[in-house]
Motif scaffolding. Structure first.
Motif, PDB file in Angstrom:
ATOM      1  N   GLY A   1      -6.115  -1.626   0.617  1.00  0.00           N
ATOM      2  CA  GLY A   1      -5.159  -2.705   0.799  1.00  0.00           C
ATOM      3  C   GLY A   1      -5.639  -3.612   1.911  1.00  0.00           C
ATOM      4  O   GLY A   1      -6.565  -3.302   2.646  1.00  0.00           O
ATOM      5  N   SER A   2      -4.998  -4.716   2.026  1.00  0.00           N
ATOM      6  CA  SER A   2      -5.436  -5.726   2.987  1.00  0.00           C
ATOM      7  C   SER A   2      -4.664  -5.619   4.296  1.00  0.00           C
ATOM      8  O   SER A   2      -3.635  -4.945   4.387  1.00  0.00           O
ATOM      9  N   ALA A   3      -5.149  -6.339   5.287  1.00  0.00           N
ATOM     10  CA  ALA A   3      -4.429  -6.436   6.554  1.00  0.00           C
ATOM     11  C   ALA A   3      -3.071  -7.092   6.319  1.00  0.00           C
ATOM     12  O   ALA A   3      -2.092  -6.756   6.984  1.00  0.00           O
ATOM     13  N   GLU A   4      -3.016  -8.000   5.351  1.00  0.00           N
ATOM     14  CA  GLU A   4      -1.747  -8.645   5.017  1.00  0.00           C
ATOM     15  C   GLU A   4      -0.741  -7.621   4.488  1.00  0.00           C
ATOM     16  O   GLU A   4       0.440  -7.682   4.806  1.00  0.00           O
ATOM     17  N   ASP A   5      -1.212  -6.681   3.655  1.00  0.00           N
ATOM     18  CA  ASP A   5      -0.329  -5.628   3.138  1.00  0.00           C
ATOM     19  C   ASP A   5       0.237  -4.800   4.289  1.00  0.00           C
ATOM     20  O   ASP A   5       1.432  -4.504   4.320  1.00  0.00           O
ATOM     21  N   MET A   6      -0.624  -4.432   5.219  1.00  0.00           N
ATOM     22  CA  MET A   6      -0.190  -3.639   6.358  1.00  0.00           C
ATOM     23  C   MET A   6       0.806  -4.439   7.194  1.00  0.00           C
ATOM     24  O   MET A   6       1.844  -3.917   7.612  1.00  0.00           O
ATOM     25  N   GLY A   7       0.515  -5.700   7.438  1.00  0.00           N
ATOM     26  CA  GLY A   7       1.414  -6.549   8.200  1.00  0.00           C
ATOM     27  C   GLY A   7       2.760  -6.704   7.515  1.00  0.00           C
ATOM     28  O   GLY A   7       3.817  -6.683   8.163  1.00  0.00           O
TER      29      GLY A   7
ATOM     30  N   ARG B   1       4.218  -4.525   5.511  1.00  0.00           N
ATOM     31  CA  ARG B   1       4.977  -3.286   5.677  1.00  0.00           C
ATOM     32  C   ARG B   1       5.599  -3.213   7.068  1.00  0.00           C
ATOM     33  O   ARG B   1       6.746  -2.816   7.238  1.00  0.00           O
ATOM     34  N   PHE B   2       4.846  -3.641   8.073  1.00  0.00           N
ATOM     35  CA  PHE B   2       5.349  -3.628   9.442  1.00  0.00           C
ATOM     36  C   PHE B   2       6.531  -4.585   9.585  1.00  0.00           C
ATOM     37  O   PHE B   2       7.572  -4.226  10.147  1.00  0.00           O
ATOM     38  N   ILE B   3       6.388  -5.804   9.066  1.00  0.00           N
ATOM     39  CA  ILE B   3       7.452  -6.806   9.172  1.00  0.00           C
ATOM     40  C   ILE B   3       8.703  -6.353   8.420  1.00  0.00           C
ATOM     41  O   ILE B   3       9.826  -6.518   8.911  1.00  0.00           O
ATOM     42  N   ASP B   4       8.519  -5.763   7.241  1.00  0.00           N
ATOM     43  CA  ASP B   4       9.666  -5.242   6.483  1.00  0.00           C
ATOM     44  C   ASP B   4      10.414  -4.184   7.294  1.00  0.00           C
ATOM     45  O   ASP B   4      11.648  -4.188   7.352  1.00  0.00           O
ATOM     46  N   ALA B   5       9.683  -3.273   7.921  1.00  0.00           N
ATOM     47  CA  ALA B   5      10.311  -2.228   8.732  1.00  0.00           C
ATOM     48  C   ALA B   5      11.024  -2.846   9.934  1.00  0.00           C
ATOM     49  O   ALA B   5      12.131  -2.425  10.297  1.00  0.00           O
ATOM     50  N   TRP B   6      10.425  -3.853  10.537  1.00  0.00           N
ATOM     51  CA  TRP B   6      11.030  -4.534  11.686  1.00  0.00           C
ATOM     52  C   TRP B   6      12.359  -5.171  11.275  1.00  0.00           C
ATOM     53  O   TRP B   6      13.371  -5.035  11.967  1.00  0.00           O
ATOM     54  N   HIS B   7      12.365  -5.869  10.135  1.00  0.00           N
ATOM     55  CA  HIS B   7      13.584  -6.521   9.666  1.00  0.00           C
ATOM     56  C   HIS B   7      14.679  -5.505   9.331  1.00  0.00           C
ATOM     57  O   HIS B   7      15.859  -5.747   9.615  1.00  0.00           O
TER      58      HIS B   7
END
Length: 120
Positions: free
Chosen positions: A10-16, A18-24
């Motif tokens: 997966g890409s760095a965008e995918d990881m980012g 997932r992080f943003i979704d968890a943050w929200h």
């Protein structure tokens, strides 16, 4: 103990994302399940961290429970102290093990992995 979800590829965008979704979700006060994640850039990085010897070490701790020291773990595995110490250090850094004083224990109860075959 938590469950660990591993993403391989997966890409760095995918990881980012997932992080943003968890943050929200956290901002909205949603209670997240007791899981955490670990992402590896590719299969080689995954295998370098979770080698067969390291998986055997994790399984040994799962079967026997916490061990009083790395030396005791090395003796139980029939491996050299130095190699087991290196493995414990790497697995601790990955969030798979805990160290309290000299005691070594598992930080997770299960590990599940998802391999993205379309990733570069």
């Amino acid at each position: 103990m938590d469950d660990l979800k591993i993403e391989i590829g997966g890409s760095a965008e995918d990881m980012g994302r997932r992080f943003i979704d968890a943050w929200h979700r956290a901002e909205r006060g949603e209670v997240a399940p007791a899981t955490h994640g670990l992402t590896f850039e590719n299969w080689d990085a995954f295998v370098a961290t979770l080698s067969p010897a390291r998986i055997a070490l994790l399984r040994r701790l799962a079967a026997d429970g916490p061990t009083p020291s790395i030396n005791a773990l090395a003796l139980a595995l029939g491996r050299s102290y130095r190699r087991v110490h290196d493995d414990v250090t790497a697995l601790h850094a990955a969030g798979l093990m805990e160290r309290t004083g000299r005691t070594v224990s598992l930080a997770v109860s299960t590990v599940s992995a998802h391999l993205d075959l379309n990733a570069a």
